[in-house]
Scaffold this motif. Structure first.
Motif, PDB file in Angstrom:
ATOM      1  N   SER A 136       0.872  -1.180  -0.051  1.00  0.00           N
ATOM      2  CA  SER A 136       0.039   0.008  -0.216  1.00  0.00           C
ATOM      3  C   SER A 136       0.874   1.391   0.099  1.00  0.00           C
ATOM      4  CB  SER A 136      -1.026  -0.035   0.997  1.00  0.00           C
ATOM      5  OG  SER A 136      -0.056   0.168   2.396  1.00  0.00           O
ATOM      6  N   ASN A 156      -4.594   6.461  -7.580  1.00  0.00           N
ATOM      7  CA  ASN A 156      -5.144   5.375  -6.908  1.00  0.00           C
ATOM      8  C   ASN A 156      -6.643   4.981  -7.460  1.00  0.00           C
ATOM      9  OD1 ASN A 156      -2.910   5.138  -4.962  1.00  0.00           O
ATOM     10  ND2 ASN A 156      -3.843   6.363  -3.500  1.00  0.00           N
ATOM     11  N   ASP A 157      -7.289   5.996  -7.638  1.00  0.00           N
ATOM     12  CA  ASP A 157      -8.783   5.826  -8.161  1.00  0.00           C
ATOM     13  C   ASP A 157      -8.535   5.165  -9.548  1.00  0.00           C
ATOM     14  OD1 ASP A 157      -9.807   6.895  -6.180  1.00  0.00           O
ATOM     15  OD2 ASP A 157      -9.995   8.838  -6.940  1.00  0.00           O
ATOM     16  N   SER A 160      -7.434   1.495  -9.195  1.00  0.00           N
ATOM     17  CA  SER A 160      -8.606   0.789  -8.652  1.00  0.00           C
ATOM     18  C   SER A 160      -9.557   0.403 -10.057  1.00  0.00           C
ATOM     19  CB  SER A 160      -9.294   1.656  -7.703  1.00  0.00           C
ATOM     20  OG  SER A 160      -8.654   1.669  -6.468  1.00  0.00           O
ATOM     21  N   ASN A 164     -10.713  -3.143 -11.646  1.00  0.00           N
ATOM     22  CA  ASN A 164     -12.184  -3.564 -11.374  1.00  0.00           C
ATOM     23  C   ASN A 164     -12.449  -4.176 -12.871  1.00  0.00           C
ATOM     24  OD1 ASN A 164     -12.631  -2.887  -8.816  1.00  0.00           O
ATOM     25  ND2 ASN A 164     -13.331  -1.063  -9.265  1.00  0.00           N
ATOM     26  N   ARG A 169      -3.460  -5.662 -10.234  1.00  0.00           N
ATOM     27  CA  ARG A 169      -2.913  -4.579  -9.560  1.00  0.00           C
ATOM     28  C   ARG A 169      -1.591  -3.896  -9.891  1.00  0.00           C
ATOM     29  NH1 ARG A 169      -4.866  -1.002  -6.181  1.00  0.00           N
ATOM     30  NH2 ARG A 169      -3.465   0.293  -4.889  1.00  0.00           N
TER      31      ARG A 169
END
Length: 202
Positions: A136, A156-157, A160, A164, A169
């Protein structure tokens, strides 16, 4: 095993600090960045600790937050990287900078650390590539008195969003990092996602 020390700064010299905890001075080795965040003598300080026990010594390594400690532990898994070299790398690259260097395979950035040559730098970025997404990037336990760094929201968005969509990652992080290098740190979220997809499609 010691996992955390909270006390006062007694002194800072070279690659270590002495933290006074209830009258006992603990010698704690740390990165230059963490040492710089500690205050003057008598200042309150709280460091996460990684304890290394050998036959001839017990060494304490201190970290400003869990992210720095996690990177330290991950770096130790790279062949040729010991505790001192890991701290040297973290002295020139903060955790988020190291993550970006690994994601972009920027061995030159890693090679800026003392004791790290081109071959070792290449090994670091190569072996750490798949581990970037697992570490992280938040500041979870800041040094007492030090302001935590702001989280990189759009980045980060974007990562993510790509995760999705089914990407790993580590892959998503690498793609978004490359887009930010090309477009700048102020790139819009939509651009990061769209161009990140293009990077992943190559």
């Amino acid at each position: 095993m010691i996992g955390k020390l909270t006390g006062q700064v007694d002194s800072i010299a070279g690659d270590h600090a002495i933290i006074d905890v209830g009258g006992v001075g603990y010698v704690v080795f740390a990165s230059g960045k963490t040492l710089a965040r500690l205050g003057n003598r008598g200042s309150a300080a709280s460091l996460l600790i990684d304890t290394h026990v050998r036959e001839d010594a017990i060494s304490l390594y201190g970290f400003a937050d869990a992210t720095e400690r996690d990177w330290f532990r991950a770096l130790l898994n790279v062949q040729g990287v010991g505790a001192r070299v890991a701290l040297s790398i973290l002295s020139v690259l903060a955790p988020d900078e190291l993550a970006r260097a690994v994601a972009a395979q920027d061995k030159a950035a890693v090679a800026r650390a003392n004791g790290v040559g081109p071959k070792l730098a290449q090994r670091v970025v190569a072996e750490m590539k798949d581990k970037v997404g697992g570490i992280s990037l938040g500041i979870s336990a800041p040094v007492a008195g030090a302001a935590p760094a702001a989280a990189d929201g759009p980045m980060n968005d974007a990562v993510s969003a790509l995760v999705n969509l089914g990407y790993r990652r580590a892959e998503a992080y690498g793609a978004v990092t490359r887009v930010m290098q090309k477009q700048g740190a102020d790139a819009a979220l939509n651009d990061l996602i769209v161009h990140g997809l293009k990077e992943l499609a190559q």
